[in-house]
Every structure is written in structure tokens, then in C-alpha cells.
Design an enzyme around this catalytic site. Structure first.
Site, PDB file in Angstrom:
ATOM      1  N   LYS A  80       0.824  -1.153   0.246  1.00 20.74           N
ATOM      2  CA  LYS A  80      -0.049  -0.053  -0.108  1.00 20.74           C
ATOM      3  C   LYS A  80       0.850   1.363   0.129  1.00 20.74           C
ATOM      4  O   LYS A  80       1.907   1.342   1.038  1.00 20.74           O
ATOM      5  CB  LYS A  80      -0.962   0.058   1.152  1.00 20.74           C
ATOM      6  CG  LYS A  80      -1.857   1.157   1.331  1.00 20.74           C
ATOM      7  CD  LYS A  80      -2.969   1.141   2.310  1.00 20.74           C
ATOM      8  CE  LYS A  80      -3.862   2.116   2.545  1.00 20.74           C
ATOM      9  NZ  LYS A  80      -4.755   2.148   3.512  1.00 20.74           N
ATOM     10  N   SER A 155      -9.478   2.715   2.015  1.00 23.01           N
ATOM     11  CA  SER A 155      -8.342   3.311   1.376  1.00 23.01           C
ATOM     12  C   SER A 155      -7.562   2.412   0.556  1.00 23.01           C
ATOM     13  O   SER A 155      -6.645   2.896  -0.015  1.00 23.01           O
ATOM     14  CB  SER A 155      -7.828   4.477   2.317  1.00 23.01           C
ATOM     15  OG  SER A 155      -6.961   3.623   3.079  1.00 23.01           O
ATOM     16  N   SER A 179     -10.343   0.287   6.202  1.00 29.21           N
ATOM     17  CA  SER A 179      -9.589   0.616   4.869  1.00 29.21           C
ATOM     18  C   SER A 179      -9.095  -0.469   4.325  1.00 29.21           C
ATOM     19  O   SER A 179      -8.769  -0.787   3.173  1.00 29.21           O
ATOM     20  CB  SER A 179      -8.639   1.696   5.080  1.00 29.21           C
ATOM     21  OG  SER A 179      -9.212   2.964   5.262  1.00 29.21           O
TER      22      SER A 179
END
Length: 476
Positions: A80, A155, A179
Site C-alpha cells: 500500500k 483506502s 480501509s
């Protein structure tokens, strides 16, 4: 390259590596080919390192030949973008940090690398990782492989999309309001929010009890493999737990004697009919495995979702707001809205959020003591539109277009407030348009092994992504 190889789970790949039936180089080649074939349509990556990844796969093959392979040796890993990896960019989805390059690596990522996982690239996030969809001015719009008009969630949206597309085997995520779990549900993959402190985090985010770092994958077994190398105390994180739990990757034969509670909406969340019906079918699977399944009587106050959002705006929003004076012109409209909300926040609002957390858990904890796990929808919809945001909050709900704040359909945030409860998200089916839906399997505080065991049993009884027809409908 075949889809079957690109969609192989890490657990299956490791077995094949050890037996000699598969070489890490072949898996890496299939993964990188799939990545190339699905970009830029999905737009899940901020940067990739195919040459480095292939060299690392060659080194992994040599380790297997010598008999000194590590626990995750040779498995492709998506990182990420907000997480530090030395020598790579970390813009956090923002033009504000467009030139930032890290000279250190987060402990979570380092533990995965030390176990043999091979980073192949960084995945997209919304600006400052504050949204349940993934689009930004610096990276554009990330799209859901099942339907390009939908978002992969946020996210950790790029990680979810890459997994669903067969463009990585393992991925990392962070979760302050859902997320990890939101993209897992939107993309039809798996994600795990461990108990607070189970995985170490970098300061000062480790001190925010809503904040978690965790694994994403295409199977529950792969999540367990990742957890088994990332958990445990780290000297720089005062909140990290000394106790390490080794999670099994073997599905229980059945769930006889298990007590499973469920709620569709906790009395406050909006839930589409397809999401609800898919959850009910999932509960039938659990009952078929021998578990006792019953609805729980746990209703949240009407104001609860808003109060939980107050917590995020007060704490996370304060950090975003520091960019406003010098960088407003470079920021997205939703980041500006989030920052401005934080400026309206008061200490009393933050206090009330923590007070609500304590009062609600006085009811929730004793209820969970009578259960092994609790099941509920991950989110109340299948996936939001690709450009959904705090400002552009229109979506289609049960066939009708309407405005909906994300805290109205994201029941994930409840379990950031109850942060010591581990939560697994697994696919529950698809909506009428073929977009995935998901359920959360919630464990008692610090009982990380329970949702994983239940998830292993569930995926054994109801496999997903196991055949080409069960993979993303949008062929890219």
C-alpha cells in the site's frame, strides 16, 4: 500464462514450490503478465518494479533448491502506497507529498520481506487515505476489476483491485475506519483487521487505537500466513502486544458447538437487499457446518455513526488540516472537506466519541462473551461509484439514486471503535450486476484465531475465485 496460475493462492503456491511442481519464477512471470494486462485500465499501482521482482524470484528459486526457503519465500507482494519501503515514493495519494522518497521501511513491510515475500509495486490510495473509494489528483481514478464504473473501495483500494485482478498474490493494507475490509468486500477478496496492537505500527499512528495494519489476500489461509510472520512486539511501538498467536491455515472439519450471532444493520446502517440476502445465505453455510446461528439484539444509538466519524475528523483530520494553509490549491475537494471538518471539531466531540465507545462496549463485550463470532455485512452496498467522495456522495441504492454519507453504509467503523476485536472480511456473493459483496466475521477481544478459523471453514464450504467463471467479469 494462464489465469489459474495468476489466481493461485499463496498457500497453494508455497506447497507447489516445496514439492518442485512450481517455480517462483513462473509464478512471478504470470503475476507480472497479469499486472501488465490489466493496467492502466484498473489503475491500481503507483509504481512497479518488475525487473527487481523477477531477480528476487530467481533468488527465491535458489533458496528452494538449497532447502533454506523462508515462510513466504517467492510470493509476490503489493505494498500500500502510504507504507514506507526504502527507496520508493510515498505521496500518500497527494500532490502535497509528490516528491517524498523514504529511506526506511515500516516494520510491518520489513517482516514480510524478511519472511521471503517479494515486493512488486506500490498500490493506489485516496488522498491522505481518508476515503472509502480510491481516486486522487496525483494518481487519477482506480477502478474495480468487476465493473470499471465502480470503485475498488478505499483506502486500500489499489491493493484490493490488484488482488482481484490476479496482479499480486499478497497485499498490505491499513485500517482506521475499514480501509482493509471495505476494499476486500468491494473486490471479492479477503482482508483482516487484527486486534489493536497485534501487528506493530510506526509512531505516532500506533497510539491511535482506531488504527491497524493488516493483510489482504485472495484466501483466508494467506491472511493467516502473513499474520504469522508480522505479529509480535516491536521495541519502538509501546502498543505492540508481546503475545504472538500462530494462526492455523487448515480449515476446521466443521463448526459444531460454535455460537454465531448476526446482525444485518445494528439498527442504524443502510443495507441493500442483495447484501442482506447474500449475508443470509452465508449464515446458512455456517449453519450447515454445524454452528448455532441466531440474531443478536444489539442496536446502536442513531447518532453513533456520526460520533465515530467525529473521532476520525478530530484526530486524523487534524493532520490533514496542517496542509491547508500552504497546499489548499493542490488538494482534492474531499481532503479539503475533511480538513475543514476537523477545524470545526472540539475537544468535547472527541471526548464524547470515546465516552460512547466505552458505554457501547459495556453492552457489546458481555454479548460477545456468549458467542464465538459475530457476522454482519462488511458494507451495506456492493461498491460505490468510482468517483464517490465526501463531496460527491451520490450512489445507487436498491435501484434508486440518492445521496449517502459513507458512515451510513460502512459498518466497518464500529469495529475500529471496538478496536481490540479482530475482524475478517470474506466474500459473500455478488449483487444483481455481478459486483462482489462481503461479510465481516468479528471475534471477541484479542481472539484473533476465532474469525480466521470460521473464515477458513466458510471458504472451504463456499470457494471463491476458484474457477475462471468466478473471477472478475470485466476481462482486461
Amino acid at each position: 500464462m494462464t489465469d489459474d496460475l495468476a489466481y493461485m493462492t499463496g498457500h497453494a503456491a508455497l506447497k507447489a514450490f516445496r514439492s518442485g511442481d512450481l517455480n517462483p519464477i513462473a509464478l512471478m512471470d504470470a503475476t507480472l503478465a497479469r499486472l501488465s494486462a490489466t493496467e492502466p485500465q484498473i489503475n491500481a499501482w503507483t509504481e512497479t518494479w518488475p525487473e527487481n521482482a523477477r531477480r528476487a524470484a530467481e533468488a527465491a528459486a535458489q533458496r528452494y533448491a538449497k532447502g533454506d526457503a523462508r515462510p513466504l519465500e517467492g510470493l509476490p507482494l503489493a505494498v500500500k502506497e502510504e507504507m514506507r519501503l526504502a527507496g520508493t515514493h510515498r505521496a500518500s495519494g497527494s500532490l502535497v507529498f509528490r516528491d517524498r522518497v523514504d529511506d526506511g521501511t515500516d516494520v510491518y513491510i520489513q517482516r514480510l520481506i524478511d519472511a521471503g515475500a517479494i515486493p512488486i509495486g506500490k498500490t493506489t490510495v485516496p488522498e491522505f487515505t481518508i476515503l472509502a473509494a480510491t481516486h486522487s489528483r496525483i494518481n487519477g481514478i482506480s477502478r474495480n476489476p468487476w465493473n470499471l464504473e465502480r470503485s475498488p473501495g478505499g483506502s486500500s483500494g489499489g491493493s484490493g483491485a490488484a488482488l482481484a485482478a490476479g496482479a499480486t498474490v499478497l497485499a498490505t493494507g491499513t485500517d482506521i475506519g475499514g480501509s482493509i475490509r471495505i476494499p476486500a468486500a468491494c473486490c471479492g477478496v479477503t482482508g483482516f483487521k487484527p486486534s489493536y496492537g497485534r501487528n506493530p505500527e510506526i509512531p505516532p499512528f500506533n497510539l491511535d487505537y482506531y488504527s491497524h495494519t493488516g493483510p489482504m489476500a485472495r484466501s483466508v489461509a494467506d491472511l493467516a500466513l502473513m499474520q504469522n510472520v508480522t505479529s509480535g512486539q516491536w521495541e519502538e511501538d509501546i502498543a505492540s502486544l508481546r503475545e504472538r498467536i500462530i494462526l492455523s491455515t487448515d480449515a476446521p472439519a466443521d463448526l459444531r458447538g460454535w455460537r454465531i450471532g448476526w446482525s444485518a444493520d445494528f439498527g442504524v446502517y443502510e443495507v441493500e437487499a442483495d447484501v442482506r440476502s447474500n449475508m443470509m445465505r452465508a449464515l446458512e453455510v455456517f449453519a450447515g457446518l454445524g454452528a448455532s446461528v441466531e440474531e443478536v439484539d444489539f442496536r446502536l444509538p442513531r447518532e453513533a455513526p456520526r460520533v465515530m466519524q467525529d473521532y476520525l475528523e478530530h484526530l486524523a483530520g487534524a493532520g490533514v488540516a496542517t496542509a491547508l494553509p500552504n497546499h489548499r490549491a493542490e488538494m482534492t475537494d474531499y481532503a479539503i472537506a475533511f480538513a475543514e471538518a476537523s477545524l470545526r471539531s472540539t475537544p468535547l466531540m472527541f471526548y464524547n466519541a470515546n465516552q460512547m465507545a466505552a458505554e457501547l462496549y459495556e453492552r457489546f463485550g458481555p454479548m460477545m462473551a456468549k458467542l464465538d463470532v459475530l457476522v454482519c455485512p462488511t458494507i451495506g452496498i456492493s461498491a460505490p461509484p468510482a468517483e464517490y467522495s465526501y463531496v460527491n456522495d451520490r450512489l445507487v441504492f436498491d435501484g434508486s439514486e440518492r445521496r449517502m454519507l459513507q458512515q451510513e453504509w460502512c459498518s466497518t467503523l464500529l469495529f475500529n471503535m471496538f478496536s481490540r476485536c479482530p475482524v475478517l472480511s470474506v466474500p459473500s456473493g455478488h449483487d444483481r450486476l455481478g459486483v462482489p459483496t462481503g461479510i465481516q466475521i468479528v471475534g471477541r477481544a484479542y481472539h484473533d484465531e476465532s474469525p480466521i478459523a470460521a473464515g477458513l471453514a466458510f471458504e472451504a464450504a463456499q470457494p471463491w475465485l476458484d474457477r475462471p467463471e468466478n473471477r472478475p467479469l470485466q476481462r482486461l
